[in-house]
Every structure is written in C-alpha cells, then in structure tokens.
Design an enzyme around this catalytic site. Structure first.
Site, PDB file in Angstrom:
ATOM      1  N   LYS A 494      84.575  79.942 -16.900  1.00 55.47           N
ATOM      2  CA  LYS A 494      84.828  80.968 -15.885  1.00 55.47           C
ATOM      3  C   LYS A 494      86.314  81.309 -15.836  1.00 55.47           C
ATOM      4  CE  LYS A 494      85.098  77.245 -12.543  1.00 55.47           C
ATOM      5  NZ  LYS A 494      84.379  76.448 -11.558  1.00 55.47           N
ATOM      6  N   TYR A 718     118.810  87.299  -7.322  1.00 51.85           N
ATOM      7  CA  TYR A 718     118.628  87.907  -6.007  1.00 51.85           C
ATOM      8  C   TYR A 718     119.097  87.012  -4.866  1.00 51.85           C
ATOM      9  CZ  TYR A 718     115.744  91.679  -7.883  1.00 51.85           C
ATOM     10  OH  TYR A 718     115.295  92.768  -8.548  1.00 51.85           O
TER      11      TYR A 718
HETATM   12  C1  LIG Z   1      84.493  75.094 -11.734  1.00 51.42           C
HETATM   13  C2  LIG Z   1      83.325  74.270 -11.523  1.00 51.42           C
HETATM   14  C3  LIG Z   1      83.176  73.043 -12.204  1.00 51.42           C
HETATM   15  C4  LIG Z   1      84.227  72.436 -13.081  1.00 51.42           C
HETATM   16  O1  LIG Z   1      85.133  71.684 -12.320  1.00 51.42           O
HETATM   17  P1  LIG Z   1      86.378  70.935 -13.007  1.00 51.42           P
HETATM   18  O2  LIG Z   1      87.003  70.204 -11.898  1.00 51.42           O
HETATM   19  O3  LIG Z   1      87.246  71.991 -13.565  1.00 51.42           O
HETATM   20  O4  LIG Z   1      85.806  70.066 -14.053  1.00 51.42           O
HETATM   21  C5  LIG Z   1      81.975  72.368 -12.058  1.00 51.42           C
HETATM   22  N1  LIG Z   1      81.000  72.867 -11.267  1.00 51.42           N
HETATM   23  C6  LIG Z   1      81.126  74.012 -10.582  1.00 51.42           C
HETATM   24  C7  LIG Z   1      79.999  74.480  -9.734  1.00 51.42           C
HETATM   25  C8  LIG Z   1      82.290  74.759 -10.681  1.00 51.42           C
HETATM   26  O5  LIG Z   1      82.411  75.902 -10.002  1.00 51.42           O
END
Ligand SMILES: *Cc1c(COP(=O)(O)O)cnc(C)c1O
Length: 823
Positions: A494, A718
C-alpha cells in the site's frame, strides 16, 4: 555449452525419463533455472529447483507455452503430456552432477577462488590482466553458489584455454560438492573473514571447509599475513602435495614479498620473487585493492614465465560494478544501464531484465552495445552468437558502438546502426529518435557509456530515492526464515509500497512467490493489474464506488462492516458472479475498521451463508501495539478475542478459511500466532523492532549544489536561524520539505553523510533546499549526500523528526525519482 540429448542428461543425473519418446534424442542447447532468463529460442531444459523461497515447479506451465522441451523435476505432480520430464530426487544435485560430468571434458587449467571477500574482484581483474593472452571462461558476475557454480561451469567449451571460477559457501558440507564441479588446478584463498560465521563452530572449521576446494590443486595462492593459522594450511598442502604460493606485505616468510608506497591516488608496488624484482602500480590506495592485486600478481606468475608482459595491465585496473541500474529516460523511454564488463552471459541476464521492464509497458526494445572484449571466441562467431541472443529476446533494434562491432554489422538481422566511437554517436544523437523504448545500455568500461545514459536520462533534479531490490528480497527471506514453511505471506504494498514505488516492488515480490499483495485502495490494485501482476491482491479500504473495479480486476475486498457486505453482495448479484473471494476484518481492540460485536459477526455469517455470490477466503485482525512489550497483555487479549471470533465464523462454513493477525513486529515478537498467513509491511523495507539484520532498501540521496564561506556575523537561511560562531563552510543541497524532508530536522537536529563524514543541518529547511555545515570536511560541490540509507538510519531520522519510520518512508514525495538497483 556443447550439446547433450535429453536421454544423455537423464542418464548423467540418474533420472527417470518420462514422456514423449520421440523427443528423447533432441539435442539440448541450453540449461535454464530461472524462468525469467528464458524467452524463446533453441531447445532448452529447465531444472525446477526448489528452495525455501521459490519452487521452480510452479513455472513449468508457463515455460511449456514458451517452448521449453524438457524439465528436470523432483515432484511428479508436474508431469503432463506436453513435454519430456526427467524425474530425480533432488534437482539441485542433478544440476551439480551434470556440471561435474560436463567439466571432465576439458583439460585446460582452471583457477578456483574462494575466501570471504574479494573473490569476484580477483576473478574479474585476472580476466582483465590475462585477457589478451588467454581465452578465458569465468563465472558470470558473482555466480559462486551451489547453483551458480554449476551454471558457470556449463559455460565452458573448447574455444577457451583458461577457466576462472569462484566458489562461495555458507555452511559445512557445501564445498565438497563445489570442488567436484570446479576441480581447480590452481587455487586462490583470498582471505578468511567473518562472513557466514554463524553456521560454523569456529574459524578453524570454516578455514578447513574452504580449503576443500583446493584438494586436487597443484598450487595454492594465499597471503600469510591474513590467515588465522598457517599451520592448518601447511598441513593441508603437505597432505595433498600442493605447492604453497604464499605472499606477504609485512615481510613475513613467504614465496613472494611485496612492498608498497601509497601516493594520492595510486599505489606503487614492488614484488620480489625468486630473487627477481618487479615494479608496477595500480590506480587504487585502499587495502583490499592492494591485497586483491597481490593475489592477481601471484596467479600471473604461475601462469606465465614472462610476468613483465602483464604489468602494464595492472595500471589499467578498474572498480567492478555489478549492479544493473533502471532509470526513467526521455520521451517515455526506460533505461537499463549495465556497465558490467561485457560477456555473453551477463548480456543475457541484462536482456532478460530489459524484457521484463519492456513487457509491462509494451515498449519496443533497443540495445546500445559496445565491442565485447576478451570473450575468447573468434569475432564472427561471437557476433553471430550475440545476434541470435538478441533475436531470442526479440530485440527490435541495435545501435553498435566501437570499431570491432562496426565491422560485424552484417551479422545483425534486426534494425541496426553502427558508430565507430561513442563521440560519433554523440554527434549524431537526436533526442527525438528515442521514443517509448526500453533501452539496454551495455558497454565495456572504457567506452564510458554513462555519458550515453546521461543523454537519454530524464533530467530531474539530482535528488533521488535509490531502491535496492536485492535487499528487499533478503529482508523477505529473513522474515520467511522466522515462519513455518507453509505459512503464507501477504506483502503490504500500500501507499506506493511504503513510498518505495509500486510496480517494481510488486514484480519482485510476485517473482518471490508471495501469496498475497495488499493495497489500501482499489486504484492501487488496478495499477498493479495493468502492469501485469497476477498475484492475488487484497484491498484494505474498498469503497462502494470502486466495486466494479474490484470485480473487473479480480481485487479481493476487505469486508469490515455489515453495510459494506450488503452493498458488495448486491453488486456481485448484478454481475451474476459466484464465489467472489472476500476477507473479513475483526476489530479486536484497534477500534479502526472491523466487525466488533458478536452480534455483527453473527449477522455477517448468516448473510454470507445465504448468498452464493461471495466466499470467505480469510478472517483477520490487526494488532494495535505489537511492537511494545509494555502492552503485551493487551496484545494477548487481542489474540484471544480474534481466535474466539474466528471459530464462530469457521464453524459456520463448510470450507477452509485462513486466519491472520501478525504484522511485521508481530511476526518478530509472536511467531507462535502466525496461523495460516502473516501480513508483512515495514519489515520488507528494512525496519525491525527486535534488531533483525535487515537492510534499508531505500537510500535518499542528493548532491551538493554549491559551497560557500560564511563569516561569524552572518546567518544561514530563513529567519536567520542558522548561526555560525566561526568562519564556516556551508553546503547547499537541493532537497526540501516539498520533497518530504521533515522541517523538524532543521537547525542542527538532523544530519547527513558526505564522503563518509557527518554534517549537521544548519538553519531552517526550505521548500526545495537545505544547508549543512561542512566546515573542515573537505567536500566539494557535486559530492553525493546521503540523507538516509545504509549510514543514516531511517529510525534515527524518524526519532529526530519526532515521528515513526513509516511516515518518513511514505512522506518522500512523488517528485523524487525512484531509481531501482538489482544485482
Ligand atoms: C499496513 C498494515 C500492515 C503492515 O504493518 P507493518 O507494521 O508495516 O508490518 C498489516 N496489516 C494491516 C491491516 C495494515 O494496514
């Protein structure tokens, strides 16, 4: 390689031959073990290797379609009517047997190299130094494993008169097999370091294991200064009647004594051997280059009585680049740069990478190729071979650059153009000629094809996020090693794979056979499907407006509420769909998405039971604090609650439903709760909460735009926040908060690395730039700057910015180009 028939191969590997008898006598011209390196062409046999990570058997149907004639397999289930099969117990052993048998035909000398570091460089340098006098066959890149070695040996043929092969081992018992395959006459032991020490009881055991490679050698080359115990080697050589060719840089007792004088950018070396003195120099000053050189010199002294002839070649030695670089080009072109010293095998690897890259966007395929040097083949034969390789990979066009390749123009049977030199090409170059093509740029070092790459590369500001795809695979494998063999892995891609880029990452993960990919929204999934990803994909936040896409692109929704379920059933009914896979999310304490009450769960069960349109693939939940030992009681309650809900659901359906609750930290800390699947996210990208030896896959880098002197009464940036209290040097770096660099890192809070030295950020971070204090560091404009990566950890950056690594990774804006590295 010279040809075998299928029946002969079967006999050599002690296999059982199954299938179409008339094919048994087909000559096999090619051995393949990686489905990606085969596109089409002559008769090939595929060895379906199996490992903890990858099972070759699963590629068989795809390869049959591509015309592979025969398969060496260990699983009978793969047998079908469309090909010939050689059934063996262990396909890796079969490949090794074939190579050992093949090796016996050749009587020319073979050098075997092993040791903890420097194997590939010594091999490549020897090839450089000896290449004008010998026809050399050698391991491609660093093919030195239980599989790489047999594949290297299968490159041997009668055109050569010297072989140079490297052997690498990671545990006891492996070297014996490699020895039988390589059977070297001259040995080089580069050194004994700490690599892979975990699998050996002691350094002595590791040394003894490595020495096995040299069992049948006539001579063994080694450095007396760096060997933990020379008595092991003394005994070994005496026992096997091996002549010791020891050398020293420290005036120890040895056959060859070297002494060195370092200057700014070169080292003068003097070697004394049999009362003769030789003087030469190399364009390096670091200790490992000097050691590698001493090994090479010693090997040359074994192979030739006129060592002096080879000394000029030492001055021309170059660093060895072993990675391919994939970059965005101009006019929708894509560039694959391979500066690896050319040989046929590395050409074929590069073509396969180009093919994969081109396929996803239907690009035409062009190669820019220099003369290929020192392959040992007669010119016309060499270029004929190259032409057939290019045709196998369906290349559309070649641009040949170099005096030699130009004279061979008529060998090439595709669209073609030739130039005698790179400058001729540059003079002719017209940007408009390069459109929507995948371009492989492959040239021997001295052609300096990086200048061609610069012409074709999309001009972006010098800031880029470099993604190491090999590190990604290694991280995946470290997590797999914590899991049972059968546990499935869902890889979280994702948010552009946590900012690392989507399709490239997904492709690698697909090839590594992950079981699921997970995206946040449907659009991300559609993008992956369009790019040719066919691994199952789960969408974590499906929206009603995207249901049609879910169905069209076979994206499996996370069903987290009863409303969503009803809407989805309605849509699937409209489309007349049955058994569409869905995943149920249980809220066990995160209080984010998910079914919470027993009542809700019961409703969902009865609605799904009553509808044939959908089918539950898995039930899952998400941990709120898997990384925090202080909250482990809460985490355990989540497990309990999850298991209870799961059994409610499971008992209600006649089919099997998977369970998953662990994210990366969960896998590290609660592997006993892995159930049927785990969801691996941040760990893939290199972050561990328990100190696993993961590698950061991303390196955010830029270059210094300008350096200036600032006096004590002046300020930087700045609001005049950057104060200096003495005359200082300030470097300007073209990267700012618009690129995702957190403003909290300003004013001395964060630091970067330039030329292996730390430099603190001075003043406020601007939108597109920031400044660092480089006083006394002797850096120059144009120097490369690491913002995070191997030396500056993302965890450290996150801490200084008061956030978590997730936000740092996903916050790098899309305008920062992602560049992918692959070995
Ligand atoms: C993003 C996500 C993960 C992965 O988590 P990590 O801590 O990056 O391993 C697992 N399950 C769900 C539902 C997520 O949204």
């Amino acid at each position: 390689m010279t040809e075998f028939t299928i029946a002969e191969i079967s006999k050599i590997v002690n296999g059982e031959l199954i299938g179409n008898k008339s094919a048994f006598h087909l000559p096999i011209a090619k051995i393949i073990t990686d489905s990606r390196t085969f596109f089409s062409g002559k008769y090939a046999v595929f060895f379906a290797l199996t490992g903890p990570r990858n099972n070759g058997h699963s590629y068989i149907p795809e390869l049959i379609k591509k015309g592979v004639a025969a398969f060496v397999i260990s699983n009978q289930a793969a047998i079908c009517n469309d090909a010939v099969f050689i059934l063996v117990e262990n396909t890796t052993l079969a490949l090794q047997k074939l190579a050992a048998h093949y090796r016996k035909q050749f009587n020319y000398p073979v050098i075997g190299i092993t040791g903890s570091n420097g194997k590939t460089i010594v091999k490549e340098w020897l090839h450089r130094i000896l290449g004008n006098k010998f026809q050399i066959v050698r391991s491609p890149k660093s093919y030195n494993s239980q599989i790489g070695v047999p594949l290297s040996i299968l490159q041997m043929d009668f055109n050569y008169n010297l072989g140079i092969f490297e052997a690498g081992i990671s545990k006891p018992g492996e070297m014996q097999k490699l020895q039988t395959i390589i059977n070297p006459e001259i040995g080089i032991l580069t050194n004994i370091g700490d690599a892979h020490q975990e699998n050996f009881k002691s350094t002595q055991q590791k040394t003894e294991e490595k020495l096995l490679l040299f069992k049948s050698c006539k001579q063994l080359i080694f450095c007396v200064d760096s060997i933990p115990s020379s008595t092991i080697i003394d005994k070994f050589c005496e026992h096997n009647s091996i002549e010791k060719l020891s050398w020293t840089l420290k005036n120890n007792s040895a056959r060859i004594k070297f002494s060195i004088t370092k200057t700014d950018n070169s080292t003068k070396i003097s070697a004394t051997l049999n009362n003769q003195n030789y003087k030469f120099s190399i364009p390096f000053t670091d200790d490992s280059s000097i050691q590698n050189t001493c090994h090479c010199f010693t090997a040359v002294s074994v192979l030739s009585s006129s060592v002096t002839d080879f000394l000029p070649a030492f001055e021309q030695l170059e660093t060895i680049e072993m990675r391919l670089e994939i970059k965005q080009g101009i006019n929708h072109c894509l560039l694959v740069n391979d500066y690896y010293n050319s040989d046929l095998h590395s050409l074929s690897i590069a073509l396969s990478v180009l093919h994969q890259q081109a396929a996803k966007e239907h690009l035409r395929k062009l190669i820019i190729l220099s003369d290929i040097q020192q392959t040992g083949l007669p010119k016309d034969e060499l270029y004929k071979k190259i032409n057939s390789l290019l045709n196998e990979w369906k290349m559309d066009e070649i641009i040949g650059i170099g005096k030699e390749i130009s004279t061979q123009a008529e060998r090439f049977t595709m669209k073609k153009m030739f130039f005698e030199s790179r400058t001729d090409f540059e003079n002719y170059f017209n940007r408009g000629d390069f459109q929507s093509s995948a371009i492989l740029i492959k040239g021997a070092r001295q052609f300096e094809f990086e200048k061609i790459s610069a012409l074709l590369q999309q001009k972006v500001h010098q800031t880029q996020l470099e993604i190491n795809l090999n590190a990604l695979v290694e991280n995946l494998n470290i997590f797999k090693s914590l899991l049972n063999h059968k546990t499935k892995v869902m890889a979280m891609v994702k948010a552009f794979s946590y900012g690392s880029g989507d399709v490239e990452i997904a492709k690698v993960l697909q090839y590594q056979n992950v079981d699921y990919l997970a995206v946040a929204v449907a659009d991300e999934g559609v993008q992956l499907r369009i790019s040719g990803i066919d691994t199952p994909i789960i969408v974590m936040n499906p929206e009603q407006s995207s249901f049609q896409y879910l169905i069209d692109y076979q994206l499996e929704p996370n069903i987290y509420s009863i409303e969503l379920l009803r809407q989805f059933i309605k849509t699937t009914t409209q489309f007349g769909i049955k058994d569409f896979p869905v995943h149920l999310k249980i809220d066990t304490g995160m209080n984010r998405l998910g079914l919470k009450s027993d009542e809700e769960i019961q409703k969902v069960i009865s609605e799904i039971s009553a509808s044939a349109q959908i089918k539950i693939k898995s039930v899952f939940s998400h941990l709120a604090a898997s990384d925090d030992p202080a909250l482990d009681n809460f985490t355990r309650e989540q497990f309990q609650h999850f298991e209870k809900c799961y059994s409610l659901i499971e008992n209600a359906f006649p089919y099997k439903i998977d369970r998953h609750i662990l994210n990366s930290a969960g896998i590290e800390r609660f592997p006993e709760k892995q159930f049927e699947m785990v969801r691996l996210g941040i760990g893939l990208y290199g972050i561990s909460v328990t100190g696993l030896p993961l590698q950061t896959i991303g390196k955010l880098k830029s270059t210094i735009s300008q350096i200036k002197k600032v006096m004590p009464d002046e300020t930087v940036g700045y609001s005049r926040k950057g104060k200096v209290n003495k005359e200082s040097e300030i470097a300007v770096i073209p990267l700012g908060y618009a690129d995702g660099l957190d403003r909290k890192l300003g004013n001395g809070n964060g630091q970067v690395m330039i030329r292996e030295k730390h430099a603190p950020i001075i003043g406020n971070i601007c939108m597109d730039m920031f400044m660092v204090d480089v006083t006394g560091l002797k850096v120059h404009s144009g120097d490369s700057v690491e913002i995070f990566g191997p030396h500056i950890s993302i965890v450290e950056v996150a801490e200084k910015a008061g956030t978590i690594p997730y936000e740092i990774l996903t916050g790098i804006s899309q305008r920062v180009k992602r560049v992918y590295l692959q070995e």
